[in-house]
Design a protein around this motif. Structure first.
Motif, short mmCIF file in Angstrom:
data_model
loop_
_atom_site.label_atom_id
_atom_site.label_comp_id
_atom_site.label_asym_id
_atom_site.label_seq_id
_atom_site.Cartn_x
_atom_site.Cartn_y
_atom_site.Cartn_z
N ASP A 1 64.14 29.40 83.28
CA ASP A 1 63.47 30.70 83.32
C ASP A 1 64.44 31.81 83.69
N LEU A 2 65.45 31.50 84.50
CA LEU A 2 66.45 32.50 84.87
C LEU A 2 67.56 32.60 83.83
N VAL A 3 67.98 31.46 83.31
CA VAL A 3 69.06 31.46 82.32
C VAL A 3 68.66 32.24 81.07
N GLN A 4 67.41 32.12 80.66
CA GLN A 4 66.96 32.80 79.45
C GLN A 4 66.98 34.32 79.58
N ARG A 5 67.04 34.81 80.80
CA ARG A 5 67.10 36.26 81.01
C ARG A 5 68.51 36.82 80.88
N MET A 6 69.49 35.93 80.83
CA MET A 6 70.88 36.39 80.76
C MET A 6 71.14 36.99 79.39
N PRO A 7 71.96 38.05 79.31
CA PRO A 7 72.11 38.79 78.05
C PRO A 7 73.02 38.12 77.03
N LEU A 8 73.78 37.10 77.42
CA LEU A 8 74.74 36.47 76.52
C LEU A 8 74.22 35.15 75.99
N GLN A 9 74.30 34.96 74.68
CA GLN A 9 73.81 33.73 74.06
C GLN A 9 74.55 32.51 74.57
N ARG A 10 75.83 32.68 74.90
CA ARG A 10 76.61 31.54 75.37
C ARG A 10 76.00 30.95 76.64
N CYS B 1 70.68 25.79 77.91
CA CYS B 1 69.32 25.23 77.96
C CYS B 1 69.14 24.12 76.94
N ASP B 2 70.01 24.09 75.92
CA ASP B 2 69.87 23.09 74.85
C ASP B 2 70.10 21.67 75.34
N TYR B 3 70.97 21.52 76.38
CA TYR B 3 71.39 20.15 76.69
C TYR B 3 71.42 19.85 78.19
N HIS B 4 70.65 20.63 78.95
CA HIS B 4 70.43 20.34 80.37
C HIS B 4 68.94 20.27 80.65
#
Length: 278
Positions: free
Chosen positions: A202-211, A216-219
């Protein structure tokens, strides 16, 4: 027989002044096992009074840089701080590719190794190592301690391993980086504890960089790790490798997310957080 789990490093690939890189120390049956060796691992181990020369084996879940950053430090420091005339080799157990990485590490430290052999009369050979590669099945059986490996799913990083450490009826599973998968469920089934790396999606998805979002794909998220613990029927879930790092005072938020899927004991904390199982 109890198994003591110490989270030596709970950080991620992003350098953090308060968290060393991913590494977990497991002590049981008179043996000391290091699982992964992220940055700063030996400094954290030193805080427990554990030196590299006390390690019985190094287990690698996979070959991502943050999990093996200090491999050279572990190898060299164990070598120069072991004073036996015929030192036992350090067992290094990991997935296919581990032997190549160890070979390249020894090559990178080749000048250092040569200098030390030339300087010290009691160092005559390079660091003694015993590298073994596995994808599934038993990997260690010494005294009362038995370790089994199983593949996990961290693609495109492949292969990756989880480890089940058992000693006289007590079992702890160390999942490494993975999304939920049937092989981890089987490895964890009936264990007393599961040590699982987690992200707050939920926090990672708010980050502005796709990298950043790509992780989220593999954790596993906190909830996914908790659901794995529930399916396996473990009593204790130990969270580590927090992405992003836990902000002081927000520990209960992480526990509450885990509690959405798991009603057992949840452990998390700073580096050197210690949990006794059994």
């Amino acid at each position: 027989m109890a198994i003591e789990v110490t989270l030596l490093g709970t950080g991620s690939p992003i350098p953090d002044p308060n968290r060393a890189g991913p590494a977990t120390l497991v002590r049981t049956g008179g043996q000391t096992l290091l699982v992964d060796c992220g940055r700063g691992v030996l400094q954290r181990a030193a805080a427990l009074g554990v030196g590299a020369n006390a390690l019985d084996a190094l287990l690698l879940t996979h070959l991502h840089s943050d999990h093996i950053t200090d491999l050279g430090d572990v190898i060299i420091t164990r070598w120069v701080t072991t004073f036996d005339a015929r030192p036992a080799p350090l067992p290094i157990i990991g997935p296919p590719g581990t032997a190549d990485v160890v070979r390249a590490t020894l090559q990178a430290f080749g000048f250092d190794i040569g200098y030390r052999i030339a300087h010290h009369d009691d160092l005559n050979e390079p660091p003694p190592l015993e590298v073994q590669e596995f994808t599934d099945g038993p990997v260690w059986e010494r005294g009362a301690v038995r370790i089994t490996a199983a593949p996990t799913d961290h693609r495109p990083v492949e292969p990756t391993l989880g480890f089940r450490v058992e000693c006289e009826g007590t079992a702890v599973v160390l999942a490494g980086d993975t999304v939920p998968c049937a092989s981890l469920d089987r490895l964890s089934s009936g264990a007393d504890a599961l040590v699982h790396t987690v992200i707050r999606d939920d926090l990672v998805q708010r980050m502005p960089l796709q990298r950043f979002k790509d992780i989220c794909d593999y954790h596993s998220s906190v909830q996914q790790a908790a659901a794995t613990a529930t399916r396996a029927g473990v009593g204790t879930l130990i969270l580590t490798h927090y992405v992003p790092a836990i902000t002081p005072g927000e520990e209960d938020q992480w526990r509450q997310l885990a509690a959405e899927e798991f009603d057992g004991r949840v452990e998390l904390g700073d580096d050197l957080h210690r949990v006794r199982i059994g």
